[in-house]
Write an enzyme that holds these catalytic residues in place. Structure first.
Site, PDB file in Angstrom:
ATOM      1  N   GLU A   1      53.172  12.266  42.381  1.00 44.47           N
ATOM      2  CA  GLU A   1      51.778  12.625  42.081  1.00 44.47           C
ATOM      3  C   GLU A   1      51.009  12.991  43.343  1.00 44.47           C
ATOM      4  OE1 GLU A   1      53.304   9.770  42.010  1.00 44.47           O
ATOM      5  OE2 GLU A   1      51.982   8.028  41.862  1.00 44.47           O
TER       6      GLU A   1
ATOM      7  N   CYS B   1      64.449  10.602  54.489  1.00 39.98           N
ATOM      8  CA  CYS B   1      65.340   9.460  54.217  1.00 39.98           C
ATOM      9  C   CYS B   1      66.502   9.452  55.185  1.00 39.98           C
ATOM     10  CB  CYS B   1      65.857   9.534  52.789  1.00 39.98           C
ATOM     11  SG  CYS B   1      66.881  10.980  52.515  1.00 39.98           S
TER      12      CYS B   1
ATOM     13  N   PHE C   1      57.607  12.139  47.546  1.00 38.96           N
ATOM     14  CA  PHE C   1      56.663  13.079  48.161  1.00 38.96           C
ATOM     15  C   PHE C   1      57.253  13.845  49.336  1.00 38.96           C
ATOM     16  CE2 PHE C   1      56.112   9.735  51.331  1.00 38.96           C
ATOM     17  CZ  PHE C   1      55.948  10.480  52.489  1.00 38.96           C
TER      18      PHE C   1
ATOM     19  N   GLU D   1      62.365   0.067  56.444  1.00 35.63           N
ATOM     20  CA  GLU D   1      62.237   1.511  56.644  1.00 35.63           C
ATOM     21  C   GLU D   1      60.787   1.784  57.057  1.00 35.63           C
ATOM     22  OE1 GLU D   1      62.020   4.112  53.159  1.00 35.63           O
ATOM     23  OE2 GLU D   1      63.343   5.535  54.190  1.00 35.63           O
TER      24      GLU D   1
END
Ligand code: NAD
Length: 509
Positions: free
Chosen positions: A185, A290, A158, A392
């Site tokens: 999605e 990321c 996303f 994370e």
């Protein structure tokens, strides 16, 4: 997140299969939110196994003609697509902002980086050139060619609805493959918009498919015998699953996972530069990158005190706001669930002994009460045994974990599960060299806050940040989306070559 389609106020989205928008047939839908307001804006169809099979079948039929289209013609289509992306940047930025929550200026930066990978794909005629050797033995010439794989699938996250799908798929198209994109999605609209642009650019039907869906669609693609390769970007646990399932079904898989990126600050570093760099790299995009810096790791007590003293007020000044608020430094996080997860990490770390230097858990937002907003949080005194250090954390809670030496910093970073990005701020060339040499991380910066390689260099983390050897940007993408065939040929137009059977292993003598 799966619901039955009983909502009439929201738009119901489609797939894009065989060059047409196709309504979902599964009766399963995911909710798409506007993170800035907390409202549901659309329902995203979640493909069934049968719909995945149909999409693969159509792509498989379209593939041979595209493979046999000259690379110059293929690249002409990509060039038109690239120009449309440039023309439509404002519209794309709006789409990103509306369903991802990041600010428009951040979205435009993402689009620019995405276009870089499209620019690189325009080099396909050069990158697809093979090798040729004349007279390797007995009038034999030998050459290698790169051929497309067939139907390949890309599954995207996303947080970069434009840049990552473009980087995962454009070179695949340029190499002559038929591509199925399964976008997140939670942010399906930019992929559907790409479909429109590809059509305008003249891409034949069936070469670019958007299959919306969730785990069911992904798992069907992973097991499908006609899908030759899987390119995946997302969280580490899912990347690991995709890698194991995909390779178990004999597919080529490149699966990129999460990150926990450290910024080491040496005592000789320019602290003002380090603080300014940390702010953008750590909190930009609400830390949902990321390659975001998660951990500031000052070396030495004095460095830590001076760094935090300069950083604190700058963090307090950061403004969170709606995606279209021009004054906002970053926007809302993707969902209420994500917001609650980040708050839980903060609370747990306080219980484990971390100190709250800046508290962003309850930001004052005038736009809307219901948006998924979190202000910037800074925690100090964090140690490697804390969960907030190990995991994370995909939201604007950043931590300071001090160490006593460069060796200790290198050891801790090398022991960490993730190895996506890392950076060191220093004026000392010897320290920088030692760091770049010894660090077990895929993308390394020296006085550069987010060391994301440009589109024509390879991108990829190490350890738990990547499974498989494929790449997303750069020349290795061509290797990933093609297979090499080596041909040895002799055209015997004279009687010079003996007509004799050889039973010993062929040699070039
Ligand atoms: P995610 O793993 O939840 O989802 C990624 C994709 O996998 C989506 O398309 C989703 O539909 C699918 N998926 C989710 N759960 C699945 C399951 N159980 N089985 C099969 N498929 C599943 O990731 P996200 O939250 O959308 O994205 C954020 C994550 O992506 C972060 O961890 C971030 O670090 C990572 N990321 C990594 C890179 C990189 O280059 N290494 C780049 C961008 C994002």
């Amino acid at each position: 997140m799966t619901i039955v389609n009983n909502e009439t106020t929201t738009k119901t989205l489609t797939h894009f299969i065989g060059g047409e928008l196709k309504a979902g047939k599964s009766d399963r839908f995911g909710k798409v939110y506007n993170p800035s307001t907390g409202e549901v804006t659309a329902l995203c169809p979640l493909a069934s196994k049968a719909e995945v099979n149909e999409a693969v079948e159509i792509a498989q039929i379209a593939f041979p003609a595209w493979k046999n289209t000259s690379v110059a013609k293929r690249v002409e289509v990509i060039f038109k697509f690239r120009n449309l992306l440039v023309e439509e940047t404002d519209r794309l930025a709006e789409i990103i902002g509306l369903e991802n929550g990041k600010t428009l200026s951040d979205a435009k930066g993402e689009i620019q980086r995405g276009i870089e990978s499209v620019d690189f794909a325009i080099n396909a005629p050069h990158l697809l050139k093979g090798e040729y050797s004349v007279n390797v033995g007995g009038k034999i010439n030998s050459y290698s060619i790169k051929q497309p794989l067939g139907v390949v699938a890309a599954i995207s996250p996303f947080n970069f609805p434009v840049m990552v799908p473009l980087a995962m798929t454009t070179m695949a198209v340029a190499c002559g493959n038929a591509v199925i994109l399964k976008p997140s999605e939670r942010v399906p609209n930019s992929a559907l918009y790409f479909a429109e642009l590809w059509k305008k650019a003249g891409l034949p039907d069936g070469i670019w498919t958007v299959l919306n869906g969730d785990k069911e669609a992904v798992d069907t693609l992973l097991a499908h015998p006609k899908v030759a390769a899987i390119s995946f970007v997302g969280s580490t646990r899912v990347a690991e699953h995709v890698y194991h399932e995909g390779t178990r079904h004999n597919k080529r898989v490149a699966a990129f996972g999460g990150g926990k990126n450290h910024m080491v600050i040496m005592p000789d570093a320019d602290l003002d530069q380090a603080v300014t760099s940390f702010l953008g790299a750590a909190y930009g995009s609400a830390s949902q990158r990321c390659m975001a810096i998660s951990v500031a790791m000052p070396v030495g007590k004095g460095t830590a005190e001076a760094f935090v003293a300069k950083l604190k007020s700058r963090v307090e000044e950061l403004k969170v706001g709606a995606y279209d608020d021009a004054d906002a430094d970053f926007g809302a996080v993707i969902s209420q669930e994500s917001k609650e997860t980040v708050i839980k990490y903060i609370n747990e770390s306080l219980g484990e002994g971390a100190q709250l230097c800046v508290d962003g858990r309850n930001p004052k937002i005038s736009e809307t009460e219901k948006g998924f907003y979190l202000g910037p949080t800074l925690l100090t005194g964090v140690t490697p045994d804390m969960k907030i250090y190990q995991d994370e954390v995909f939201g604007p809670a950043r931590i300071v974990a001090g160490v006593n030496s460069l060796d200790e910093a290198i050891q801790l970073i090398n022991e960490h599960e993730y190895g996506n990005g890392v950076t060191i701020f220093t004026d000392n060339g010897a320290a920088a060299r030692k760091f770049t040499e010894e660090i077990e991380v895929g993308m390394v910066g020296v006085n550069v806050p987010i060391p994301i390689p440009v589109g024509y260099h390879n991108f990829g983390g190490w350890k738990g940040s990547r499974f498989g050897e494929g790449q997303m940007f750069g020349p290795d993408t061509v290797r990933f989306f093609t297979k090499t065939k080596t041909i040895s040929e002799r055209w015997n137009n004279s009687k010079e070559i003996e007509n004799k059977t050889e039973f010993s292993f062929p040699s070039n003598k």
